[in-house]
Design a protein around this motif. Structure first.
Motif, PDB file in Angstrom:
ATOM      1  N   GLN A 174       0.837  -1.195   0.000  1.00 56.32           N
ATOM      2  CA  GLN A 174       0.000   0.000   0.000  1.00 56.32           C
ATOM      3  C   GLN A 174       0.879   1.255   0.000  1.00 56.32           C
ATOM      4  OE1 GLN A 174      -2.380  -0.125   3.552  1.00 56.32           O
ATOM      5  NE2 GLN A 174      -0.648   0.062   4.934  1.00 56.32           N
ATOM      6  N   GLU A 175       0.331   2.368  -0.476  1.00 62.39           N
ATOM      7  CA  GLU A 175       1.113   3.600  -0.585  1.00 62.39           C
ATOM      8  C   GLU A 175       1.298   4.287   0.767  1.00 62.39           C
ATOM      9  OE1 GLU A 175      -0.531   6.164  -3.514  1.00 62.39           O
ATOM     10  OE2 GLU A 175      -0.284   4.724  -5.163  1.00 62.39           O
ATOM     11  N   LYS A 176       0.311   4.192   1.634  1.00 58.32           N
ATOM     12  CA  LYS A 176       0.382   4.894   2.916  1.00 58.32           C
ATOM     13  C   LYS A 176       1.103   4.060   3.976  1.00 58.32           C
ATOM     14  CE  LYS A 176      -4.187   3.200   4.301  1.00 58.32           C
ATOM     15  NZ  LYS A 176      -5.554   3.581   4.721  1.00 58.32           N
ATOM     16  N   SER A 177       1.480   4.727   5.054  1.00 58.68           N
ATOM     17  CA  SER A 177       2.110   4.034   6.174  1.00 58.68           C
ATOM     18  C   SER A 177       1.098   3.135   6.870  1.00 58.68           C
ATOM     19  CB  SER A 177       2.665   5.047   7.180  1.00 58.68           C
ATOM     20  OG  SER A 177       3.686   5.826   6.596  1.00 58.68           O
ATOM     21  N   GLY A 178       1.586   2.046   7.428  1.00 58.06           N
ATOM     22  CA  GLY A 178       0.706   1.102   8.102  1.00 58.06           C
ATOM     23  C   GLY A 178       0.145   1.654   9.403  1.00 58.06           C
ATOM     24  N   ARG A 179      -0.965   1.092   9.838  1.00 60.51           N
ATOM     25  CA  ARG A 179      -1.600   1.534  11.080  1.00 60.51           C
ATOM     26  C   ARG A 179      -1.140   0.657  12.247  1.00 60.51           C
ATOM     27  NH1 ARG A 179      -5.278  -1.487   8.396  1.00 60.51           N
ATOM     28  NH2 ARG A 179      -6.138  -3.269   9.538  1.00 60.51           N
ATOM     29  N   LEU A 180      -1.296   1.200  13.438  1.00 64.26           N
ATOM     30  CA  LEU A 180      -0.943   0.500  14.671  1.00 64.26           C
ATOM     31  C   LEU A 180      -2.172   0.389  15.558  1.00 64.26           C
ATOM     32  CD1 LEU A 180       2.443   2.136  15.748  1.00 64.26           C
ATOM     33  CD2 LEU A 180       2.100  -0.263  15.213  1.00 64.26           C
ATOM     34  N   GLU A 181      -2.440  -0.810  16.074  1.00 62.11           N
ATOM     35  CA  GLU A 181      -3.522  -1.008  17.035  1.00 62.11           C
ATOM     36  C   GLU A 181      -2.976  -1.800  18.217  1.00 62.11           C
ATOM     37  OE1 GLU A 181      -7.706  -1.613  15.198  1.00 62.11           O
ATOM     38  OE2 GLU A 181      -6.328  -2.650  13.847  1.00 62.11           O
ATOM     39  N   PHE A 182      -3.330  -1.362  19.423  1.00 56.22           N
ATOM     40  CA  PHE A 182      -2.841  -2.011  20.634  1.00 56.22           C
ATOM     41  C   PHE A 182      -4.019  -2.479  21.483  1.00 56.22           C
ATOM     42  CE2 PHE A 182       0.547   0.725  19.250  1.00 56.22           C
ATOM     43  CZ  PHE A 182       1.700   0.001  19.511  1.00 56.22           C
ATOM     44  N   PHE A 183      -3.883  -3.696  22.029  1.00 62.98           N
ATOM     45  CA  PHE A 183      -4.910  -4.267  22.889  1.00 62.98           C
ATOM     46  C   PHE A 183      -4.260  -4.806  24.162  1.00 62.98           C
ATOM     47  CE2 PHE A 183      -6.491  -4.526  18.594  1.00 62.98           C
ATOM     48  CZ  PHE A 183      -7.834  -4.177  18.701  1.00 62.98           C
ATOM     49  N   VAL A 184      -4.942  -4.625  25.281  1.00 63.32           N
ATOM     50  CA  VAL A 184      -4.491  -5.185  26.557  1.00 63.32           C
ATOM     51  C   VAL A 184      -5.696  -5.791  27.268  1.00 63.32           C
ATOM     52  CG1 VAL A 184      -2.564  -3.576  26.879  1.00 63.32           C
ATOM     53  CG2 VAL A 184      -4.819  -2.991  27.776  1.00 63.32           C
ATOM     54  N   ASN A 185      -5.428  -6.645  28.249  1.00 62.44           N
ATOM     55  CA  ASN A 185      -6.521  -7.202  29.046  1.00 62.44           C
ATOM     56  C   ASN A 185      -6.480  -6.728  30.499  1.00 62.44           C
ATOM     57  OD1 ASN A 185      -4.251  -8.634  29.747  1.00 62.44           O
ATOM     58  ND2 ASN A 185      -5.032 -10.637  29.110  1.00 62.44           N
ATOM     59  N   LYS A 186      -5.584  -5.749  30.776  1.00 54.29           N
ATOM     60  CA  LYS A 186      -5.487  -5.186  32.120  1.00 54.29           C
ATOM     61  C   LYS A 186      -4.569  -3.967  32.072  1.00 54.29           C
ATOM     62  CE  LYS A 186      -4.329  -6.502  36.900  1.00 54.29           C
ATOM     63  NZ  LYS A 186      -3.705  -7.555  37.753  1.00 54.29           N
ATOM     64  N   ASP A 187      -4.767  -3.049  33.008  1.00 53.71           N
ATOM     65  CA  ASP A 187      -3.864  -1.896  33.186  1.00 53.71           C
ATOM     66  C   ASP A 187      -3.691  -1.072  31.911  1.00 53.71           C
ATOM     67  OD1 ASP A 187      -3.487  -2.728  35.797  1.00 53.71           O
ATOM     68  OD2 ASP A 187      -1.629  -3.793  35.354  1.00 53.71           O
ATOM     69  N   LEU A 188      -4.807  -0.735  31.278  1.00 50.69           N
ATOM     70  CA  LEU A 188      -4.750  -0.017  30.005  1.00 50.69           C
ATOM     71  C   LEU A 188      -3.984   1.302  30.121  1.00 50.69           C
ATOM     72  CD1 LEU A 188      -7.621   0.444  27.453  1.00 50.69           C
ATOM     73  CD2 LEU A 188      -6.264   2.407  28.159  1.00 50.69           C
ATOM     74  N   ASP A 189      -4.343   2.130  31.087  1.00 44.37           N
ATOM     75  CA  ASP A 189      -3.731   3.460  31.193  1.00 44.37           C
ATOM     76  C   ASP A 189      -2.227   3.371  31.447  1.00 44.37           C
ATOM     77  OD1 ASP A 189      -6.176   4.673  30.765  1.00 44.37           O
ATOM     78  OD2 ASP A 189      -6.632   4.875  32.896  1.00 44.37           O
ATOM     79  N   LYS A 190      -1.841   2.450  32.299  1.00 41.69           N
ATOM     80  CA  LYS A 190      -0.418   2.284  32.608  1.00 41.69           C
ATOM     81  C   LYS A 190       0.346   1.787  31.389  1.00 41.69           C
ATOM     82  CE  LYS A 190       2.649   0.019  35.929  1.00 41.69           C
ATOM     83  NZ  LYS A 190       2.698  -0.895  37.102  1.00 41.69           N
ATOM     84  N   PHE A 191      -0.223   0.801  30.700  1.00 46.11           N
ATOM     85  CA  PHE A 191       0.421   0.278  29.492  1.00 46.11           C
ATOM     86  C   PHE A 191       0.580   1.377  28.452  1.00 46.11           C
ATOM     87  CE2 PHE A 191       0.086  -1.376  25.175  1.00 46.11           C
ATOM     88  CZ  PHE A 191       1.116  -2.301  25.150  1.00 46.11           C
TER      89      PHE A 191
END
Length: 262
Positions: free
Chosen positions: A227-244
């Motif tokens: 693809q021409e554009k930069s790739g996207r980033l997605e992050f998932f956690v199952n605990k401590d979201l704000d700290k992560f």
């Protein structure tokens, strides 16, 4: 499977972020989904059965979210579950151990290697077994560096005594060893600090080996994202979201979106 599908990464925490950084540098068009199993802590303290069950669950989650390949960033997870996952699923699942060994064998000049890793990986002797496949003339030692994992996971620079603890963790490395494998993913995030304490030694960074294996696998399967554009980033956690999120943004030097699941 489509080229624009994602690269899936999972780890027990922030360690795999070093791999995220490397992918964004070398393969910037690739989309990445990262899952951090914060609810279960460090895999290095779990049983093999527990690790396999967790890895299966998270590999299924990543595949359901259109991941074309999955990278197990945790060495403990890889040594416990990699063959199991590779047999169970029909998409590529990669681990770091074999490529780390190959790189170390190329770099060592005196055939003496030290491996910094978790208690579980050390107990399983996977690095030792892998070394023996390639050479019986290599001297090696496995050194557990568990105190460092908590510091990295909670933000390395947040601790005033991090340098003291690092020196203590590295003191058992043989003076004769000329090549050091960073055998746990989180160690890549403090590679520069480790280098300062281990001058004149070759440092094998798993993130460097990952990117070579990843490129080779995607190229062979004709799955490199074009693809021409930069790739996207997605992050998932199952605990401590704000700290992560806070700790990860410091390591990535960028703001990220993180979602809570499970």
């Amino acid at each position: 499977m489509h080229k624009k599908f994602n690269i899936g990464i999972f780890d027990s925490g922030v360690g795999g972020l070093s791999l995220v950084n490397k992918i964004k540098q070398k393969l910037p068009k690739e989309n990445i989904i990262y899952f951090a199993d914060k609810a279960n802590g460090f895999y290095g303290t779990k049983t093999e059965r527990e690790i396999k069950e967790l890895c299966k669950l998270y590999a299924e989650f990543l595949h359901e979210n259109q991941c074309k390949i999955i990278l197990i960033a945790s060495s403990s997870a890889a040594c416990a579950a990699l063959p199991y996952l590779q047999e169970k699923f029909d998409f590529p699942v990669l681990g770091p151990i074999e490529e780390n060994i190959k790189a170390a064998l190329k770099e060592t000049k005196n055939n003496h290697i030290s491996i910094l890793t978790s208690p579980f990986t050390a107990f399983k002797k996977v690095y030792e077994d892998e070394i023996k496949k390639y050479s019986l003339d290599i001297k090696y030692e496995t050194i557990t560096v568990s105190p460092l994992s908590n510091l990295v996971e909670n933000g390395w620079n947040n601790f005033l005594d991090n340098e003291i603890i690092l020196k203590k963790s590295l003191k058992n490395i043989s003076l004769d060893s000329d090549t050091i494998i960073l055998g746990s993913s989180y160690l890549s995030l403090i590679k520069d600090d480790i280098k300062k304490n281990l001058k004149n030694k070759n440092i094998i960074d798993p993130a460097d080996q990952w990117i070579k294996d990843l490129y080779k696998t995607l190229y062979k399967m004709n799955l490199l994202n074009d693809q021409e554009k930069s790739g996207r980033l997605e992050f998932f956690v199952n605990k401590d979201l704000d700290k992560f999120k806070k700790v990860s943004e410091n390591y990535l030097k960028n703001s990220i979106d993180v979602y809570q699941i499970f």
